[in-house]
Design a protein around this motif. Sequence first.
Motif: not given
Ligand code: MG
Length: 262
Positions: A107, A109, A140, A234
């Motif tokens: 995801e 970020e 991440e 996210g």
């Molecule tokens: Mg995360």
Amino acid sequence: MSATAAEPRRLAAIADRLAAARETRTPIANLVDEKLGWTDAYGVQELLRERHERGGDPVCGYKVAITSAAKLQALGLAEPLCGFLCRSGAVHDGVVSTAELIAPRIEPEIAFVMRAALAGPHCSIVEVLAATEFIVPAFEIIDTRYLKAPFDPISSAADNVSSARHVVGSVVRRPTDLDLSMIATVVSRNGEFVAAGASGSIFGHPALAVAALVRVLARHGRSLEAGSLVLTGGLVEAFNVAAGDAVQARFSGLGEVAVRFA
Ligand code: MG
């Protein structure tokens, strides 16, 4: 939530099982049957942290997850989940080996790099922005150590909120250089669009995720140290990745971040 605190020996055994699951890439059942409370779950996470530090793998920051009012409400939570980041989780060469992970997901970020420490149960967005050195785009890579099951927040907290790897981009901005509540991101995999997101989806402003982290840390007797990297949650739904995938996220005003999976 359990009414009574689990005894230390039982928490240590759970930490051992989670560490073994990570090291052998063999997922285990989640901890629902253990009937842990939040203090127990974060106690297990603390034992995992000590294990990393004892092994010469220092903590370099934190991650925050479940970072919107809607997501918190859907799970019946009062605050986001927080986990630690280890130096060994930092991806420096842009390549993640899937053979080292169970079932990786990724995801995009917005990450904060802290110039000054923050502490206490009343941390505000103003304090966070004053203590921030840089904002940087990040990925991440999460990797739950649990077998497939409905998401259980307490189990997740014990499992260091699925933390596995993190990648940061090369463009850094001062927090005053752009409107942090209005950063858009577009994510692609192997050149094809996957999803788009916006920084405002993080509590309206991603610095609020850092403030929430500081409050959670305060409750566990910790502070956010200067130099820490903080992943604020996210910006799109995490998605599965496999060997051969190349994933890129472009952020408005904040450059891009890319990672390959081998
Ligand atoms: Mg995360």
